[in-house]
Scaffold this motif. Sequence first.
Motif, mmCIF file in Angstrom:
data_model
loop_
_atom_site.group_PDB
_atom_site.id
_atom_site.type_symbol
_atom_site.label_atom_id
_atom_site.label_comp_id
_atom_site.label_asym_id
_atom_site.label_seq_id
_atom_site.Cartn_x
_atom_site.Cartn_y
_atom_site.Cartn_z
ATOM 1 N N UNK A 1 -114.811 37.619 5.830
ATOM 2 C CA UNK A 1 -115.169 36.385 5.157
ATOM 3 C C UNK A 1 -115.555 35.337 6.198
ATOM 4 N N UNK A 2 -116.625 34.636 5.915
ATOM 5 C CA UNK A 2 -117.091 33.576 6.805
ATOM 6 C C UNK A 2 -116.546 32.239 6.314
ATOM 7 N N UNK A 3 -116.039 31.450 7.224
ATOM 8 C CA UNK A 3 -115.523 30.134 6.848
ATOM 9 C C UNK A 3 -116.469 29.063 7.362
ATOM 10 N N UNK A 4 -116.816 28.122 6.492
ATOM 11 C CA UNK A 4 -117.681 27.003 6.860
ATOM 12 C C UNK A 4 -116.795 25.891 7.413
ATOM 13 N N UNK A 5 -117.143 25.402 8.575
ATOM 14 C CA UNK A 5 -116.372 24.329 9.203
ATOM 15 C C UNK A 5 -117.016 22.979 8.914
ATOM 16 N N UNK A 6 -116.288 21.927 9.214
ATOM 17 C CA UNK A 6 -116.843 20.584 9.046
ATOM 18 C C UNK A 6 -118.029 20.370 9.986
ATOM 19 N N UNK A 29 -117.023 21.582 3.097
ATOM 20 C CA UNK A 29 -116.642 22.767 3.864
ATOM 21 C C UNK A 29 -115.794 23.699 2.999
ATOM 22 N N UNK A 30 -114.845 23.133 2.254
ATOM 23 C CA UNK A 30 -113.997 23.951 1.363
ATOM 24 C C UNK A 30 -114.837 24.591 0.259
ATOM 25 N N UNK A 31 -115.724 23.794 -0.372
ATOM 26 C CA UNK A 31 -116.534 24.302 -1.480
ATOM 27 C C UNK A 31 -117.487 25.403 -1.018
ATOM 28 N N UNK A 32 -118.132 25.201 0.125
ATOM 29 C CA UNK A 32 -119.068 26.213 0.623
ATOM 30 C C UNK A 32 -118.336 27.492 1.033
ATOM 31 N N UNK A 33 -117.144 27.358 1.580
ATOM 32 C CA UNK A 33 -116.342 28.535 1.916
ATOM 33 C C UNK A 33 -115.971 29.299 0.644
ATOM 34 N N UNK A 34 -115.617 28.578 -0.426
ATOM 35 C CA UNK A 34 -115.302 29.228 -1.706
ATOM 36 C C UNK A 34 -116.521 29.970 -2.260
ATOM 37 N N UNK A 35 -117.687 29.377 -2.129
ATOM 38 C CA UNK A 35 -118.916 30.028 -2.609
ATOM 39 C C UNK A 35 -119.165 31.320 -1.839
ATOM 40 N N UNK A 36 -119.045 31.255 -0.517
ATOM 41 C CA UNK A 36 -119.264 32.456 0.297
ATOM 42 C C UNK A 36 -118.218 33.526 -0.004
ATOM 43 N N UNK A 37 -116.984 33.125 -0.282
ATOM 44 C CA UNK A 37 -115.941 34.083 -0.658
ATOM 45 C C UNK A 37 -116.309 34.775 -1.960
#
Length: 98
Positions: A1-6, A29-37
Amino acid sequence: MMEITQQDVEKMAQLARLAVTPAEKETFAKQLTQILTHVDTLNQYDTTGINPTAVAMGQVNVFREDLVRPSLPPDKALANAPEREADGFVVPKILEER
């Protein structure tokens, strides 16, 4: 899983020429990480042999046939116009002189 940072969000905002606050950076950053997940979850399904579609329900064209029909007579069409000219209605002027 890729995490989006600030920092990733800041770079995207800069490329899009958007001003974002520190709170927005954290939220995005949280929302984009959830989308990628979620996309990563979808990638686990085997879609081999399934054709891509634009519409999931198989809709068809629902337009009616174009038929020539008589229209309203001018007097009836303009019956509720607030102000009329001989062959149409008058549009009130809304521009101001400067």
